[in-house]
Design an enzyme around this catalytic site. Structure first.
Site, PDB file in Angstrom:
ATOM      1  N   GLU D  48      97.281  59.866 -49.341  1.00 11.74           N
ATOM      2  CA  GLU D  48      96.463  59.071 -50.129  1.00 11.74           C
ATOM      3  C   GLU D  48      95.472  58.393 -49.605  1.00 11.74           C
ATOM      4  OE1 GLU D  48      99.626  56.451 -52.401  1.00 11.74           O
ATOM      5  OE2 GLU D  48     100.808  57.180 -50.797  1.00 11.74           O
ATOM      6  N   ASP D  59     100.625  45.968 -54.695  1.00 14.33           N
ATOM      7  CA  ASP D  59     100.882  46.140 -53.307  1.00 14.33           C
ATOM      8  C   ASP D  59     101.363  45.007 -52.642  1.00 14.33           C
ATOM      9  OD1 ASP D  59      99.639  48.609 -52.221  1.00 14.33           O
ATOM     10  OD2 ASP D  59      98.146  48.131 -53.361  1.00 14.33           O
TER      11      ASP D  59
END
Lengths: 256, 405, 405, 256
Positions: D48, D59
């Site tokens: 990714e 995140d």
């Protein structure tokens, strides 16, 4: 009464009597004595001995400070009376107690008047005791030949001045202007008119205080009153340079 | 102007005319039903009255005794009950045609309220505040100045409330022709104790109906802090005729009994009757009649005298007096914040503290009503110090560095 | 969850169930008339609602134009309109059985309100606040902590409101099983914009009747500041169906136009449509979709996005948007304090500033209604800095010395 | 589809595929390349490439910091695509775009997918784009043979998992636990059950991410999934000691 006669006799020699003021124990009783000696030399007729109080709400900054420091340094009512006894023995002028009502109230009316008399005082000036509240104290004082001094002020109605006049004894303390002690008063025609009115209404002589500080003030007052009352101006002189300055001050008034 | 032997009007002769005028004007408005209407209307639209009565379910449950209700004067504009008196006097000042107002202030709430009123009515305004109080209540000073008032730090005496009152009297004897003295508490010369109590009675008038509606009965005990006595008189007046309602005045116990340690006139034994600041009442004074230093974490309770009507009611055993120490106050404040999300002013926290102590010994069907006379926001510097808050200290230090300290 | 093309719910999949549950619960309460009753009752007894509408006779006369009225949300408990939303969500949180609440806060008012609500409802509470905002709004932090909340200073990003929201989302995706996210403004993912607006509609519902009663007519223009948009939506909803009432949203103009100088999404031209923080709206962002720094004297308006319904209403020309610079805000605040004795929060002062500018150009029979969304007490550090107050600075320096700086 | 075939072919040689992650431009594109070389050596199957975003709300702390620094240092979307093109040319593994929806939205769906395809990407993972909002983007992506990766999570209802399964393409990204990236996940029976359910429901292979960081995790996943996804653990290794530490990390996984 005794006080009236005293005033009358003093007035034979001069146009205007003079009352001065010291705050008991400020800066010290010793200093007070030195001040009083100079005042006596200057020929003052009355002296107010102010009994220091923690809440002197009718006084200006200089006397506020004096009261505060005297209280903080531990001056007691008992000491003030002792001092008064000493002063009234040593000097020719008459002595009055000046102070706030709580001092009187805490002693009790009779105890206060008796102590005052015993110390040789001739009267008292208690600016925060209005006529409405004063009768018991005044009544007892009169039985003891102690003069309760009442005040006339420029904000009083004619009717009120009349009422005050009726309660007057010894002399009337005329407040020359609004405000607290210590600021200059402009001795103008308006003040003159007011004083003349007070003098007319009053059955006893009138003394005029608040802002009296110069020779011209005394000359002005000589025309409209029986007595000038000097408070702050004298203390201010003392603060400036103790005995020397105080002498100079009375000299500037033509009294030394 | 007397309650038993207490009260009266002891002022220099020069103020006689002004006081007579004030007494007459107060009589006028008291007998003019339209005045109270105007007053209520103003308080509604400007200050958010009626203030609610809040039920403190959590605190009541935690203490396990009486059901606790609070009259929320903290929700007023400017954050305390002081605005009630001040707006009333503002209306009166307009009636008597004065253009300038002066006021003393202790905690700063009364000065803040007066400055606000002056801005709203267009009066010139000068606030006298003891230098010690200026130091401990600087946020209020800041706002007063920004509201257009001049704030004078009084350097005389103990530099607290009583000295500010003296300074007001000095200003007043000089400027009474255009100046109204907006006395902030129900003390001082007649007609102030009566007049201030009259305006503050809006608290009790509201509260009586509210508590009956919400709690279903009159309170068994009513608690209010007592400095000068205005918030207590304000609330108590709503219940004076209800003999079954016990009224409890909570004084500043400071560090506890002993001359100079507190500001408790009636609960402790260090005060005696005297005459000062224009009236006769119990004062904290020595045998010569000179006033003692007082001490309290709450600037607004740090006062030598007390409302004369309260003394009379105390002598008649209609009002019970209790003192609360600074330490108890801090604990009560912390408990209120965490339990109910309320931040009572340090002054009001005295009433909370005493109520909390008594509530747990009362039964669950009994009802307590506390007057939250003000909000604690104003006390941030004091509370932060009392709680010794490190984050706050380092914040202040950083701020000071930023200012070039 | 859409208003035109704005709104929606853009959240990680892990929150789907939680959001569905929240949407269902919100639908339930919206259709349960007893809920609104319970809510109103709570706001009445705890926060002093209804807040009044005050007529500003002095300011109106001074400006010589429209008659100015103010909706007084500053009189709420905790000092701002934020408490409306927070108590509503508190009731809802109880219904869905969560025991912990989290919230972001900018100016600190929402955090203060949430901490208060959590204390009152007995929830655990964590408040996320940008580190920059912690520094400029320390008093609120102090009270939040004392109300029992944990305050986390968010060090990411711009360290302001948007970063606090991100941090809340991170907490929420971890703890949604027992945690309700009390979003503070009418932004973020559906159902928050609608739900927050719904609770805040209590402002407009009250205000519409009040202004008609006091001013004798509906207002010609209504002004509210717009950060996320909750106080504006709250008030505007009362007048949406009154086409003759012009609605004016006042944004933070900061230093004026130009990327990074302000927080104006619609009045200036520096924002564009994007999707972030859970919803689609106008954001202050660059061409890659990364958010710009924002700038405003008012922490509560310092936000990148805006309520989606307001954008839609703006596109339909139902709401006009204006930006107000920091300098204009300070002047308006000073004028309000001196003229009316009101201290609007810096956020609310944006609405005052714009209203003041327009009022003088309106006729005397026109009526303006301003939302005073909060009180300015909380802003003392910021206002003192904005006014460069020397007394305040030396007070802080002395205090710091006392703390051993 | 192409991606399915790729996965099938890679799975012939091993039990568990591996996807890793880099944040474009953090600490620099040069560092990214070094990381990728090591990952390639370790035989990863997918990478990714996270396009940095200013509001990375899904995140954890380490990636938040990485996003923030990359954005502040001026990394643009254009640079990310250029980097992707370079990477997909140089390495064997397949490359996906990972990022937030605003990056996609600001470009426009078609422009984004076209650029992704042009850069050699095979799919994208956009965690803040829920299915309800995803259809236009997903529909267009599928026409371009770009796989929109959907996520299954342990809080989803069975019904919701079914819906997600129906939208799946390429592989499904299964989130092993609540929370953001970067914390450890306890790979226990409960996780295993959940993964088995996802695998059963999903028409495509499943990869498992969030908290995968050790050899034992991969061994556990080999029993319940088709691919392990390592994010934070690799960045943490790099932060600890760049190439050396990252090599050691993959060695500890038994991959170097």
């Amino acid at each position: 009464m005794a006080l009236n006669e005293y005033i009358a006799s003093r007035k034979q020699n001069k146009d205007l009597l003079l009352m001065t003021h010291v705050v008991c124990g400020y800066p010290s009783f010793e200093a007070n004595l030195k001040e009083l000696e100079i005042m006596a030399e200057a020929g003052v007729d009355f002296v107010e001995l102010q009994f220091p109080f923690s809440e002197p709400s009718a006084d200006g900054p200089l006397f506020v400070k004096a009261n505060q420091i005297a209280v903080e340094s531990g001056v007691t009512v008992e000491q003030c009376f002792e001092f008064m006894a000493k002063v009234s023995q040593r000097f020719d002028f008459k002595v009055l107690m000046m102070g706030y009502y709580n001092t009187v109230f805490k002693m009790g009316h009779e105890a206060f008047v008796d102590a005052l008399k015993a110390a040789g005082g001739c009267g008292f000036i208690v600016p925060d005791l209005p006529l409405e509240e004063a009768k018991p104290l005044h009544d007892y004082a009169k039985t003891q030949d102690i003069a309760p001094i009442v005040l006339m002020t420029p904000t009083n109605t004619d009717e009120r001045l009349q009422t005050i006049a009726e309660a007057a004894d010894g002399f009337v303390y005329v407040v020359a202007r609004r405000g607290v002690t210590g600021s200059k008063t402009e001795m103008d025609a308006e003040v003159g008119e007011f004083l003349d009115k007070c003098r007319t209404l009053s059955p006893v002589p009138i003394g005029v205080g608040f802002g009296v500080s110069a020779k011209e003030d005394l000359e002005f007052l000589a025309k409209h009153a029986d007595m000038g009352i000097i408070g702050t101006a004298a203390l201010k002189a003392w603060e400036r340079g103790e005995e020397k300055a105080l002498r100079d001050f009375f000299a500037s008034l033509g009294l030394l | 102007g007397y309650y038993g032997e207490y009260g009266g009007c002891f002022l220099p002769e020069i103020l006689t005319t002004t006081i007579e005028e004030l007494k007459a004007a107060f009589q006028d408005i008291k007998h003019d039903p339209s005045f109270w209407q105007e007053f209520e209307q103003l308080m509604q639209s400007y200050s958010g009255r009626p203030t609610p009565v809040s039920y403190l379910a959590n605190l009541s449950a935690k203490l396990g005794g009486a059901q606790i209700y609070v009259k929320r004067e903290d929700l007023n504009h400017t954050g305390s009950h002081k605005i009630n008196n001040v707006m009333g006097q503002g209306l009166l000042c307009k009636r008597i045609g004065k253009s300038r107002v002066i006021a003393e202030t202790g905690a700063g709430q009364h000065g803040f309220a007066t400055a606000t009123m002056a801005a709203r009515f267009g009066f010139d305004c000068k606030i006298y505040m003891g230098a010690v109080d200026v130091a401990r209540q600087r946020p209020n000073v800041f706002w007063m100045e920004n509201l257009g008032a001049e704030v004078v730090a009084v350097q005389d005496g103990q530099q607290t409330l009583k000295d500010a009152i003296n300074e007001c009297l000095r200003d007043w004897v000089t400027n009474m022709h255009d100046t109204h003295y907006v006395l902030g508490t129900a003390a001082g010369p007649h007609p102030f104790p009566e007049m201030v109590s009259y305006f503050q009675s809006i608290i009790g008038r509201e509260a009586r109906g509210q508590i009956q509606k919400i709690a279903g009965k009159l309170p068994d005990r009513v608690f209010a802090c007592v400095g000068g006595g205005s918030n207590a008189m304000g609330l108590f007046q709503g219940f004076l005729d209800d003999q079954a309602v016990e009224l409890v005045g909570c004084e500043a116990g400071g560090l506890g009994p002993g001359e100079g340690n507190h500001a408790s006139r009636l609960a402790y034994k260090d005060a005696s009757v005297g005459v000062a600041q224009g009236f006769k009442t119990y004062f904290l004074q020595n045998k010569d009649g000179n006033m003692l230093h007082t001490k309290s974490v709450a600037a607004g309770l740090d006062y030598i005298g007390v409302n004369p009507a309260l003394v009379h009611l105390w002598e008649q055993k209609r009002v019970r007096f209790e003192a609360v120490t600074d330490a108890e106050v801090t604990e009560a404040l912390k408990l209120c914040m965490k339990t109910e999300g309320l931040i009572p002013a340090l002054e009001s926290s005295h009433a909370f503290a005493r109520a909390i102590e008594e509530a747990s010994k009362m039964s669950k069907d009994e009802v307590i009503l506390i007057n939250q006379s003000g909000r604690g926001d104003k006390d941030i510097f004091t509370v932060a110090d009392a709680l010794d808050d490190d984050h706050w200290k380092s914040f202040i230090k950083t701020k000071a560095e930023h200012y070039g300290a």
